[in-house]
Design an enzyme around this catalytic site. Structure first.
Site, PDB file in Angstrom:
ATOM      1  N   ARG A  36     -10.606  74.736  -2.807  1.00 50.27           N
ATOM      2  CA  ARG A  36     -11.794  74.544  -2.481  1.00 50.27           C
ATOM      3  C   ARG A  36     -12.769  75.886  -2.641  1.00 50.27           C
ATOM      4  O   ARG A  36     -13.774  75.415  -3.191  1.00 50.27           O
ATOM      5  CB  ARG A  36     -11.994  74.027  -1.191  1.00 50.27           C
ATOM      6  CG  ARG A  36     -11.294  72.361  -0.799  1.00 50.27           C
ATOM      7  CD  ARG A  36     -11.444  72.183   0.607  1.00 50.27           C
ATOM      8  NE  ARG A  36     -11.529  70.738   0.942  1.00 50.27           N
ATOM      9  CZ  ARG A  36     -11.291  70.198   1.975  1.00 50.27           C
ATOM     10  NH1 ARG A  36     -11.287  70.809   3.081  1.00 50.27           N
ATOM     11  NH2 ARG A  36     -11.182  68.987   2.231  1.00 50.27           N
ATOM     12  N   LYS A 197      -2.091  50.047   5.524  1.00 53.62           N
ATOM     13  CA  LYS A 197      -2.618  49.215   6.469  1.00 53.62           C
ATOM     14  C   LYS A 197      -3.835  48.559   5.679  1.00 53.62           C
ATOM     15  O   LYS A 197      -4.793  49.060   5.189  1.00 53.62           O
ATOM     16  CB  LYS A 197      -3.063  49.580   7.816  1.00 53.62           C
ATOM     17  CG  LYS A 197      -1.922  49.996   8.642  1.00 53.62           C
ATOM     18  CD  LYS A 197      -2.264  50.404  10.032  1.00 53.62           C
ATOM     19  CE  LYS A 197      -0.882  50.650  10.873  1.00 53.62           C
ATOM     20  NZ  LYS A 197      -1.213  50.860  12.057  1.00 53.62           N
ATOM     21  N   GLY A 354      -7.009  61.494   0.448  1.00 58.14           N
ATOM     22  CA  GLY A 354      -6.107  62.660   0.703  1.00 58.14           C
ATOM     23  C   GLY A 354      -4.736  62.143   0.172  1.00 58.14           C
ATOM     24  O   GLY A 354      -4.089  63.051  -0.530  1.00 58.14           O
ATOM     25  N   GLY A 377     -13.106  61.362   3.191  1.00 60.99           N
ATOM     26  CA  GLY A 377     -13.588  60.489   3.777  1.00 60.99           C
ATOM     27  C   GLY A 377     -14.888  59.889   2.998  1.00 60.99           C
ATOM     28  O   GLY A 377     -15.246  59.094   2.884  1.00 60.99           O
TER      29      GLY A 377
END
Length: 398
Positions: A36, A197, A354, A377
Site C-alpha cells: 500500500r 455464501k 480480499g 469493500g
C-alpha cells in the site's frame, strides 16, 4: 464519470492534503508488507515534482474516535520515508497547531504524515467541523485512497467538498480500470463470482447480471445453486434456506440473457483438510457423506472456453477452498488461463476483493491481470452498483 486529476491542478507552492491508505500490516514495530505504501508513491512523487508539499492523511486500525497509542501512524513514517527516498515529517495530530507546525517546518522536497484521522470521533461521523479544521491546513485536496472511498468520512468525503479536489494516481488508475471493466466494457463480458455464501453476494449478482454476458459461480455459493436445482450436495457448505432466492436469481438471469455457469463436475472429500483423500465426480453425484471442495477439470475447461470467447473478465472470489491444497486447483487453473489471455492481449482482466487477491497471488496469475484492486469493500460496492461517497464527492467538486 467526471473528476479532476493531478494534471488539472497547479501544485507549485501549494500544500496538498492527500488522503492515502497506509493501513499496513505490522510486526514488532516494522511494516511487513509495504504494498500500500508503494501504491501511493506515484502521487506523492508527482506532487513533489510539481513543486507542491504533500501532506498525508490516513487511518490506522480502528481506534473508535479515541487516541490509542499503539494505533499511531508514527510507526509507519520510516517505511514511507524509505520507500519515497525523501524525508517525511510526522505530526502528532491531523488538525490544529501540531499539524500546522509540522507542515510549516517541512522544506521543499519533503512530505508530512499526519496522525491517525480516526483518533477524532468526527472522522467516521463525517463531521463538517473536523473537515473544516483539516481543510485549514492545505490549499488542495487529493484523494488517493479508493479503498476508503466507500466510507463517507471527514477525510474521504468532507474534505473533497471543502477544498478544490482531485483524484490521485492510484485512485485514477482504479477508476479507469473499473470503468473499462463495467461502465463501457468490450464484450462479451464474463464475471467470476465465488466465495462461501450466496447471502453476501446478492446485490453483486443482481447488478452484474444486468451488465455482463455470463457469470461463473464458484466456491460454496455454487453448492447453494446446485441444491436449488434439486441436486444433493451431501455435507457441503450450502445455504439450503436460500434455495428460493437462488431459483429467483437463475430466473432473473435467464430473463436478462445472462448465462449462469455452474460446475459440471466437482472435487469431493470426507474432511476439510490439506491433501485430504478426494475424488472427482459429476456435479450431481456427490456422495451423501462427502463435501464439495472444488470445481473439477471439466468445469475448468468450460470456464477456460468462456474466457477464450470473452473480451473482458471481472473476478471476485475463488472457485473452491483455495486456501488448502489440492482444492486450489480450479481457481489456479482458471486464473492462469485468464492471465495468459491477458498477456496475449486478448483479454482485459480486472479482479478485486480480499480472498481474490490472495488466491490470484498464490497462483502466480495476479501480476499478469490487467488490474488487481487491493480495495476490498470499495471494490465490492462498486461491482454492486452502489455510489461510493469518496468518488461522488470528487465528481461534485469537478
Amino acid at each position: 464519470m467526471s473528476y479532476k486529476t493531478l494534471d488539472d491542478l497547479d501544485l507549485s507552492g501549494k500544500t496538498a492534503l492527500v488522503r492515502v491508505d497506509v493501513n499496513v500490516p505490522m510486526k514488532d514495530g516494522k511494516v511487513t508488507d509495504d504494498t500500500r505504501i508503494q501504491a501511493i508513491l506515484p502521487t506523492v512523487k508527482d506532487i513533489l515534482a510539481a513543486g507542491g508539499k504533500p501532506v498525508l492523511l490516513a487511518h490506522f486500525g480502528r481506534p473508535k474516535g479515541k487516541v490509542v497509542p499503539e494505533m499511531s501512524l508514527r510507526v509507519v513514517a520510516p517505511a514511507i520515508e524509505a520507500a519515497l527516498g525523501a524525508p517525511v515529517k510526522f505530526a502528532e495530530d491531523c488538525i490544529g497547531d501540531a499539524a500546522a507546525s509540522a507542515i510549516a517546518a517541512a522544506a521543499p522536497g519533503e512530505a508530512v504524515l499526519l496522525e491517525n484521522t480516526r483518533f477524532h470521533a468526527g472522522e467516521e461521523k463525517n463531521d463538517p467541523a473536523l473537515a473544516a479544521e483539516m481543510a485549514r491546513l492545505g490549499d488542495v485536496y487529493i484523494n488517493d485512497a479508493f479503498s476508503a472511498a466507500h466510507r463517507a468520512h471527514a477525510s474521504t468525503e468532507g474534505l473533497a467538498r471543502a477544498l478544490p479536489a482531485a483524484a490521485g494516481r492510484l485512485m485514477e488508475k482504479e477508476l479507469k480500470a473499473l470503468a473499462a471493466a463495467l461502465s463501457a466494457p468490450e464484450r462479451p463480458v464474463v464475471a467470476v463470482v465465488g466465495g462461501a455464501k450466496v447471502s453476501t453476494k446478492l446485490d453483486l449478482l443482481s447488478n452484474l447480471m444486468e451488465k455482463v454476458d455470463a457469470i461463473v459461480i464458484g466456491g460454496g455459493m455454487a453448492n447453494t445453486f446446485l441444491a436449488a436445482r434439486g441436486i444433493d450436495v451431501g455435507k457441503s457448505l450450502c445455504e439450503h434456506d436460500l434455495a428460493d432466492t437462488a431459483r429467483e436469481i437463475m430466473a432473473k438471469a435467464e430473463a436478462q440473457g445472462c448465462e449462469l455457469v455452474l460446475p459440471t463436475d466437482v472435487v469431493v472429500a470426507r474432511e476439510f483438510a490439506a491433501n485430504a483423500a478426494n475424488e472427482t465426480v459429476a456435479a450431481d453425484a456427490c456422495p451423501a457423506d462427502a463435501m464439495i471442495l472444488d470445481a473439477g477439470p471439466d468445469s475448468v475447461a468450460v470456464v477456460a472456453a468462456k474466457f477464450e470467447a470473452a473480451k473482458t473478465v471481472v473476478w471476485n472470489g475463488p472457485l473452491g477452498a483455495f486456501e488448502i491444497e489440492p482444492f486450489n486447483a480450479a481457481t489456479d487453473a482458471a486464473a492462469l488461463k485468464a492471465a495468459a489471455l491477458t498477456e496475449a492481449g486478448k483479454l482485459l482482466s480486472v479482479a478485486g476483493g480480499g480472498d481474490t487477491v490472495a488466491a490470484l497471488n498464490a497462483s502466480g496469475a495476479g501480476a499478469k491481470f490487467s488490474y488487481v484492486s487491493t480495495a476490498g469493500g470499495a471494490f465490492l460496492e462498486w461491482l454492486e452498483g452502489k455510489t461510493l461517497p469518496g468518488v461522488a464527492a470528487l465528481e461534485a467538486s469537478a
